[in-house]
Design a protein around this motif. Structure first.
Motif, mmCIF file in Angstrom:
data_model
loop_
_atom_site.group_PDB
_atom_site.id
_atom_site.type_symbol
_atom_site.label_atom_id
_atom_site.label_comp_id
_atom_site.label_asym_id
_atom_site.label_seq_id
_atom_site.Cartn_x
_atom_site.Cartn_y
_atom_site.Cartn_z
ATOM 1 N N SER A 126 0.815 -1.215 0.000
ATOM 2 C CA SER A 126 0.000 0.000 0.000
ATOM 3 C C SER A 126 0.848 1.264 0.000
ATOM 4 C CB SER A 126 -0.928 0.013 1.231
ATOM 5 O OG SER A 126 -0.152 -0.038 2.427
ATOM 6 N N GLY A 127 2.174 1.100 0.048
ATOM 7 C CA GLY A 127 3.061 2.266 0.113
ATOM 8 C C GLY A 127 3.459 2.773 -1.261
ATOM 9 N N PRO B 16 6.109 -1.571 -4.569
ATOM 10 C CA PRO B 16 7.333 -1.138 -3.882
ATOM 11 C C PRO B 16 8.541 -1.923 -4.388
ATOM 12 C CG PRO B 16 6.074 -2.606 -2.473
ATOM 13 C CD PRO B 16 5.229 -2.376 -3.687
ATOM 14 N N ILE B 17 9.709 -1.283 -4.426
ATOM 15 C CA ILE B 17 10.912 -1.956 -4.913
ATOM 16 C C ILE B 17 11.226 -3.191 -4.076
ATOM 17 C CG2 ILE B 17 11.925 0.129 -5.903
ATOM 18 C CD1 ILE B 17 13.768 0.160 -3.346
ATOM 19 N N GLU B 18 10.774 -3.190 -2.818
ATOM 20 C CA GLU B 18 11.036 -4.336 -1.946
ATOM 21 C C GLU B 18 10.394 -5.618 -2.465
ATOM 22 O OE1 GLU B 18 11.956 -0.756 0.411
ATOM 23 O OE2 GLU B 18 10.298 -1.314 -0.908
ATOM 24 N N PHE B 19 9.333 -5.499 -3.265
ATOM 25 C CA PHE B 19 8.727 -6.702 -3.832
ATOM 26 C C PHE B 19 9.675 -7.349 -4.827
ATOM 27 C CE2 PHE B 19 5.976 -9.004 -6.852
ATOM 28 C CZ PHE B 19 5.350 -9.868 -5.971
ATOM 29 N N ASP B 20 10.374 -6.546 -5.618
ATOM 30 C CA ASP B 20 11.398 -7.093 -6.510
ATOM 31 C C ASP B 20 12.536 -7.706 -5.711
ATOM 32 O OD1 ASP B 20 10.246 -6.732 -8.968
ATOM 33 O OD2 ASP B 20 11.528 -5.062 -9.591
ATOM 34 N N LEU B 21 12.979 -7.018 -4.673
ATOM 35 C CA LEU B 21 14.084 -7.523 -3.856
ATOM 36 C C LEU B 21 13.722 -8.853 -3.198
ATOM 37 C CD1 LEU B 21 15.293 -4.190 -2.249
ATOM 38 C CD2 LEU B 21 16.681 -5.713 -3.663
ATOM 39 N N ALA B 22 12.455 -9.072 -2.911
ATOM 40 C CA ALA B 22 12.028 -10.319 -2.281
ATOM 41 C C ALA B 22 12.272 -11.520 -3.181
ATOM 42 C CB ALA B 22 10.548 -10.237 -1.910
ATOM 43 N N ALA C 237 14.940 -11.868 -5.114
ATOM 44 C CA ALA C 237 16.383 -12.086 -5.231
ATOM 45 C C ALA C 237 16.898 -12.844 -4.011
ATOM 46 C CB ALA C 237 17.092 -10.741 -5.354
ATOM 47 N N PRO C 238 18.094 -13.414 -4.088
ATOM 48 C CA PRO C 238 18.701 -14.010 -2.893
ATOM 49 C C PRO C 238 18.726 -12.997 -1.743
ATOM 50 C CG PRO C 238 19.962 -14.594 -4.839
ATOM 51 C CD PRO C 238 18.942 -13.598 -5.297
ATOM 52 N N GLU C 239 18.593 -13.484 -0.519
ATOM 53 C CA GLU C 239 18.437 -12.599 0.632
ATOM 54 C C GLU C 239 19.560 -11.584 0.772
ATOM 55 O OE1 GLU C 239 17.562 -14.561 4.267
ATOM 56 O OE2 GLU C 239 16.010 -15.849 3.399
ATOM 57 N N GLU C 240 20.804 -11.961 0.401
ATOM 58 C CA GLU C 240 21.935 -11.061 0.572
ATOM 59 C C GLU C 240 21.867 -9.830 -0.332
ATOM 60 O OE1 GLU C 240 22.986 -15.320 1.318
ATOM 61 O OE2 GLU C 240 22.089 -14.182 -0.345
ATOM 62 N N VAL C 241 21.073 -9.911 -1.414
ATOM 63 C CA VAL C 241 21.023 -8.812 -2.383
ATOM 64 C C VAL C 241 20.480 -7.538 -1.747
ATOM 65 C CG1 VAL C 241 19.940 -8.024 -4.529
ATOM 66 C CG2 VAL C 241 20.854 -10.354 -4.364
ATOM 67 N N ALA C 242 19.451 -7.656 -0.921
ATOM 68 C CA ALA C 242 18.836 -6.478 -0.302
ATOM 69 C C ALA C 242 19.823 -5.697 0.552
ATOM 70 C CB ALA C 242 17.632 -6.889 0.531
ATOM 71 N N GLU C 243 20.828 -6.383 1.097
ATOM 72 C CA GLU C 243 21.823 -5.715 1.930
ATOM 73 C C GLU C 243 22.660 -4.725 1.127
ATOM 74 O OE1 GLU C 243 24.134 -8.757 3.744
ATOM 75 O OE2 GLU C 243 22.394 -9.771 4.649
ATOM 76 N N HIS C 244 22.709 -4.915 -0.182
ATOM 77 C CA HIS C 244 23.516 -4.048 -1.051
ATOM 78 C C HIS C 244 22.675 -3.038 -1.825
ATOM 79 C CE1 HIS C 244 27.164 -6.525 -0.490
ATOM 80 N NE2 HIS C 244 26.330 -7.537 -0.469
ATOM 81 N N TYR C 245 21.353 -3.053 -1.600
ATOM 82 C CA TYR C 245 20.477 -2.125 -2.320
ATOM 83 C C TYR C 245 20.228 -0.904 -1.438
ATOM 84 C CZ TYR C 245 16.813 -0.688 -5.600
ATOM 85 O OH TYR C 245 16.067 -0.009 -6.548
ATOM 86 N N GLU D 258 18.889 2.088 0.657
ATOM 87 C CA GLU D 258 17.618 2.521 1.241
ATOM 88 C C GLU D 258 16.509 1.464 1.178
ATOM 89 O OE1 GLU D 258 16.524 6.264 -0.410
ATOM 90 O OE2 GLU D 258 18.407 7.242 0.130
ATOM 91 N N ALA D 259 16.872 0.191 1.056
ATOM 92 C CA ALA D 259 15.855 -0.857 1.083
ATOM 93 C C ALA D 259 15.300 -0.997 2.496
ATOM 94 C CB ALA D 259 16.447 -2.181 0.618
ATOM 95 N N ASP D 260 13.999 -1.172 2.601
ATOM 96 C CA ASP D 260 13.335 -1.413 3.875
ATOM 97 C C ASP D 260 13.362 -2.927 4.104
ATOM 98 O OD1 ASP D 260 11.468 -1.988 5.905
ATOM 99 O OD2 ASP D 260 10.222 -0.260 5.391
ATOM 100 N N HIS D 261 14.239 -3.391 4.987
ATOM 101 C CA HIS D 261 14.464 -4.828 5.120
ATOM 102 C C HIS D 261 13.271 -5.546 5.750
ATOM 103 C CE1 HIS D 261 18.588 -4.519 3.727
ATOM 104 N NE2 HIS D 261 18.695 -3.422 4.455
ATOM 105 N N ASP D 262 12.535 -4.872 6.622
ATOM 106 C CA ASP D 262 11.332 -5.491 7.162
ATOM 107 C C ASP D 262 10.289 -5.664 6.063
ATOM 108 O OD1 ASP D 262 9.605 -6.387 9.440
ATOM 109 O OD2 ASP D 262 8.431 -4.644 8.812
ATOM 110 N N LEU D 263 10.181 -4.670 5.196
ATOM 111 C CA LEU D 263 9.238 -4.757 4.089
ATOM 112 C C LEU D 263 9.657 -5.842 3.102
ATOM 113 C CD1 LEU D 263 6.702 -3.711 2.735
ATOM 114 C CD2 LEU D 263 8.057 -1.858 1.716
ATOM 115 N N VAL D 264 10.966 -6.008 2.899
ATOM 116 C CA VAL D 264 11.446 -7.085 2.026
ATOM 117 C C VAL D 264 10.992 -8.433 2.564
ATOM 118 C CG1 VAL D 264 13.478 -8.296 1.149
ATOM 119 C CG2 VAL D 264 13.448 -5.803 1.157
ATOM 120 N N ARG D 265 11.124 -8.628 3.870
ATOM 121 C CA ARG D 265 10.717 -9.907 4.469
ATOM 122 C C ARG D 265 9.217 -10.147 4.304
ATOM 123 N NH1 ARG D 265 14.812 -8.334 8.203
ATOM 124 N NH2 ARG D 265 13.316 -7.158 9.455
ATOM 125 N N ARG D 266 8.430 -9.118 4.487
ATOM 126 C CA ARG D 266 6.981 -9.267 4.339
ATOM 127 C C ARG D 266 6.602 -9.501 2.874
ATOM 128 N NH1 ARG D 266 4.074 -4.440 7.341
ATOM 129 N NH2 ARG D 266 2.270 -5.790 6.961
#
Length: 272
Positions: free
Chosen positions: A173-174, A207-213, A215-223, A225-233
């Protein structure tokens, strides 16, 4: 694609390329799902073939590829030797792409994140009508609720998927921007030109976090301003969507029986 249609689909891809003046002596099936991907030799072209019922999706993908290539996005490009469009032959839709010789097997998380960041930046430079991720979730909820669409889904699993999709829908919804939609490792080629994204027809807004979800989990660590809680959800939502698709009565994904069980397990693991 069903065996009864596979041979005809290969012939449609072969004949389309040959009619466009490309030399074809052999066809190698690379992937076979709801559509097939062929490598034709010696012209070295990658051909995607789908039933004509999916023509609109194929045209959407070609248009995205064309526009992203114009702005330098990290995408596999259409074959420059033919007109950049979808061709129709014998009840099939056919598109022709550049074939990239693979380099290595894995893409480092930092390079993966960089490619995805550049892909998102390129998407922000084009004007494109695309469905919202909320539409994808609504469609999945409808299929889970419809026993004709998902007849083999048990009542407990049906309730589980329905509640998960409903509860996790709040994550989208963001902020919204154009996304790849499914940028998992199978849709990112490691080439001499660097990482290039393929299978672009899943483009949607979210949200960009949906794309990051995807990818392998380590990818979000290198992106940045990624919201890591949102990536998990979003990862929970991603697996719930994939599980729904595997339970469709007409799903043709390879090893469907295995993935029906595995995707439900991955939803539960992501929730945990």
């Amino acid at each position: 694609m069903e065996a009864s249609k596979l041979h005809r689909a290969i012939e449609a891809g072969w004949a389309t390329a040959a009619a466009l003046g490309l030399q074809v002596d052999d066809a190698v099936v690379i992937t076979n799902s709801d559509r097939i991907t062929l490598r034709l030799v010696p012209c070295d072209v990658l051909v995607r073939v789908s039933l004509s019922a999916h023509l609109a999706g194929m045209e959407f993908e070609v248009e995205i590829a064309r526009r992203l290539a114009e702005v330098g996005g990290p995408v596999a490009e259409l074959d420059p030797r033919v007109e950049p469009r979808v061709y129709e032959r014998d009840d099939f839709a056919v598109s022709l792409w550049t074939y990239y010789e693979p380099v290595g097997s894995e893409i480092a998380p930092a390079l993966y994140a960089d490619a995805l960041e550049r892909y998102h930046a390129a998407l922000r430079r084009i004007d494109l009508e695309a469905p919202d991720l909320t539409d994808r979730v609504a469609g999945a909820l409808s299929e889970v609720s419809d026993r004709k669409q998902t007849p083999e889904l048990s009542d407990p699993d049906r309730e589980f998927l329905s509640s998960t999709l409903s509860n996790q829908s709040t994550v989208i919804s963001g902020g919204k921007q154009l996304l790849h939609g499914e940028p998992h490792p199978g849709n990112l080629l490691n080439t001499r030109r660097g990482p290039l994204f393929v299978d672009l027809a899943t483009c949607c807004r979210g949200p960009i976090e949906f794309d990051l979800a995807h990818a392998p989990e380590e990818v979000a660590e290198h992106y940045p301003e990624a919201d890591h809680d949102l990536v998990r959800r979003c990862r929970v939502l991603m697996w719930a969507l994939i599980s729904t698709w595997r339970w469709r009565w007409d799903d043709q994904f390879p090893d469907r029986s295995y993935w029906r069980v595995e995707t439900l397990n991955r939803v539960r693991a992501a929730l945990a």
